[in-house]
Design a protein around this motif. Sequence first.
Motif, PDB file in Angstrom:
ATOM      1  N   GLU A  47       0.848  -1.185   0.000  1.00  0.00           N
ATOM      2  CA  GLU A  47       0.000   0.000   0.000  1.00  0.00           C
ATOM      3  C   GLU A  47       0.887   1.239   0.000  1.00  0.00           C
ATOM      4  O   GLU A  47       1.978   1.240   0.578  1.00  0.00           O
ATOM      5  CB  GLU A  47      -0.914   0.024   1.221  1.00  0.00           C
ATOM      6  CG  GLU A  47      -1.934  -1.104   1.246  1.00  0.00           C
ATOM      7  CD  GLU A  47      -2.833  -0.990   2.460  1.00  0.00           C
ATOM      8  OE1 GLU A  47      -2.743   0.037   3.166  1.00  0.00           O
ATOM      9  OE2 GLU A  47      -3.620  -1.924   2.707  1.00  0.00           O
ATOM     10  N   LYS A  87      -5.396   0.095   7.466  1.00  0.00           N
ATOM     11  CA  LYS A  87      -6.732   0.434   6.983  1.00  0.00           C
ATOM     12  C   LYS A  87      -7.760   0.424   8.106  1.00  0.00           C
ATOM     13  O   LYS A  87      -8.844   0.994   7.955  1.00  0.00           O
ATOM     14  CB  LYS A  87      -7.157  -0.583   5.915  1.00  0.00           C
ATOM     15  CG  LYS A  87      -6.361  -0.482   4.618  1.00  0.00           C
ATOM     16  CD  LYS A  87      -6.858  -1.493   3.607  1.00  0.00           C
ATOM     17  CE  LYS A  87      -6.071  -1.381   2.297  1.00  0.00           C
ATOM     18  NZ  LYS A  87      -6.548  -2.361   1.287  1.00  0.00           N
ATOM     19  N   GLU A 129      -8.887   8.140   6.208  1.00  0.00           N
ATOM     20  CA  GLU A 129      -8.515   8.049   4.798  1.00  0.00           C
ATOM     21  C   GLU A 129      -7.383   9.018   4.513  1.00  0.00           C
ATOM     22  O   GLU A 129      -7.169   9.996   5.249  1.00  0.00           O
ATOM     23  CB  GLU A 129      -9.715   8.368   3.887  1.00  0.00           C
ATOM     24  CG  GLU A 129     -10.813   7.335   3.959  1.00  0.00           C
ATOM     25  CD  GLU A 129     -11.929   7.614   2.969  1.00  0.00           C
ATOM     26  OE1 GLU A 129     -11.753   8.560   2.139  1.00  0.00           O
ATOM     27  OE2 GLU A 129     -12.962   6.930   3.011  1.00  0.00           O
TER      28      GLU A 129
END
Length: 814
Positions: free
Chosen positions: A579, A601, A690
């Motif tokens: 990621e 996440k 986010e």
Amino acid sequence: MTKRFLITVLFCSFSLLMSYSQISMQNVATVKVDELSDQQIQAFVKKYTSAGYTFADVENIAKGKGMPVSELEKLRQRVQSAQNTQTEDASINAGREADIKMSQVEKASLEEEKKESRESVSVFGSHLFNNKNMTFEPNMNQATPRNYQIGPEDELVVDVFGMSENTMKLKVSPEGMIRIPNVGQVSVGGMTIENAEKMIRKQLSSIYSTINSGQTRVAVSLGNIRSIKVFIIGEAQRPGTYTLSSLSSLFNALYACGGPSNATGSMRNIKVMRGGKEVAVADLYGFLLKGKMENNITLQDQDVVYIPTYTNRVSVKGALKHNGIFEMKDGESLSDLISFCGGFTDDAYMDRISVVRNSENEKSVADIPKELYPMFIPKSGDEFTIGKILDRYSNRVQILGGVFRPGTYALTDGMTLKDLVNKADGLRENAYMQRASILRLKEDLTPELVSFSVSDLIDGKYNIELKKEDIVTIGSNEEFERDKQVSIAGQVLAPGTFPYSENMTLKDLIFMAKGFTEFAAMDRIEVTRRVLDGDKLKEDSEKVQVFSLSVDKDLNSDGEDFMLQPKDVVSVRTLEGLEDLSSMQVLGEVRLPGTYAIISKKEKISDVMKRAGGFSPYAYPKGAFLIRRSQRSTAEQMRDLKLIELLSNMTEGDDKDELRKSLLSRTDMVGIELKEIVDNPGSTTDLYLEKGDIIFVPKQLQTVSVSGAVQVPGMVVYSGRSFKKYVNYAGGFADNADKKHSYVAYANGSIGATKRFLWMRAYPKMEPGAHVFVPEKKKEESHTKENLSFFTSIFGTMVTITTSIVSLIIILDK
């Protein structure tokens, strides 16, 4: 009484029609269209249409007379409007038609003006006296010409210098006499300046004895110059009597009258008459062609300039440097005419000139060969036409494409295709050898294509003689292999499309793409290839093949190298589970504000708040909000602009600039209950973080702002009051306030709307940092509509209550 009235009406009608007639070809250049009435325009239209002419004829004449383009356009629009109008009274039309019929004399005048307008733009030399930059005004500062003839009203300046000095200004009397002090009258009229100076010197020697010895000298010059009258007659643009300076020459007079008439005036036989005798004949072509002012004599009082009609005019058009109408003298030939035109243009066909000549009954055409130009004498009315050379080549061939020097070449006798290739320095290394073509014109100029093999041409097995206008085209290998490409995408340093080469491998393509990135999954490389087998394409099977391959960072692989084919697409995948590093910010009243990396996440708002150390003592958690980048329309982005500016103004220090910078790039703002999130981690309001998120915690807010349709918008101190109290602090609602649509924007970005039940309104609750906004009513809404809605609601409620009461009574009675 009735008879007198009718006479008055008829007189007025006649005067009106006379004013109509003033819109004529004679004064059209000075007409102001805006000052004309519709009746005048209609009369003008009938005037020229009854004579059988169109507005185009009027337009040409108006242009020739110098009517401004703007006025001409206005006139065109007014005339079109008049022609479309059909509402005139029939009796008035009949009376006007009788009065404004054009006479035969006016018809002839209009026809002549049309002819003059057509010729004015083409007669050679007509521009000379219409050029504003060329005035031919006499030079008033020049030295006195020694041959200047003295006349009445001249002023002579007599300068005596040397042993004796004196200056006298003496005016010439109508009798031609001057009076010299201590000498008396001396006759100088008709003398030149030179002769008058000798006479005056002789007379002054009687009082100045040193003149004869030369010790005293006498000089005579002109002071004020007299005016003279010159008559200009014949075919002039504006014949008449002109008052000019006595230094004026023939050219000055011609400029004053506008020069010879374009329609009939001669440019080459202008005469000056003096005392009934011809003293000079001027030919303007000498000045126009060579710059010589021959016979440009100084005019004298009562001189007559006579411009006769032309004797011999011819017209010239075509490939000459100057086209137009030229005047010829006796004995001048076609060669002279060509020189008047400045000679032939570069592309002129000079071997033959066509002439149309008028005979007694009809026209005739003749072709004059080049050798007869010096002997052919033009006749008045001749029309000469000079053509251009043909736009074609007598010996051109072209070769294009795969040769070293493509281009145009001269076709020689017996020249072959092989000769042309050799002239072009031979074939390029990449020339397409299998096939080429020659585009050739048949005898009837229809094209045909001749194909040949370049290999056969080089081997001597094929050759062909060329013809004029042949175009040889030899292709190149690149043109036939233009679509042979391969592409690579994904985790390589230079992804893209590359030209395919024979024996190209997967390693070669990766090398051309500068190798792998650090995130490349080198064991998961896919090559996608189209199935081109015709039999397989017809079957209901896969049309694409996918190959999974593995290559290490040094471009080594197990087994043989994978051979690529044209149109192959290579994809280099990203390492599984990788990621991108992402971060977010926590700003405002927290213990450790700053930028925080998003660990996983699963990380939520409560997690990052713990890492930020929690709230500072001055934090106002209820006003905290989240800024999140997401796709929004322009209207949505503008919605909370006022609130954002307000919050940024409440922040001080370094956080203020950081907040402004973040707000400018934000795309959305989310209202959050941060205190509840911190107290209850993992709740439904505890959002996942986010990339790019910004959590802002303001310091304790103590004010409420009020804006919109209130009396005095502004900011007041928060005191726990209700919505209407804060509106009252701002002076109350304005007359145009839309109370039912009032709302409150809270510090965390959420909105509280006004609710309504029947005729009662429930305004939102108030909190520190809130912004009260009262919109204005829309213009189409009226009090009647609001009252109708109110009373309808009341009536409906009363009916409902009454029905309920009646039902209750019925139940109780049972």
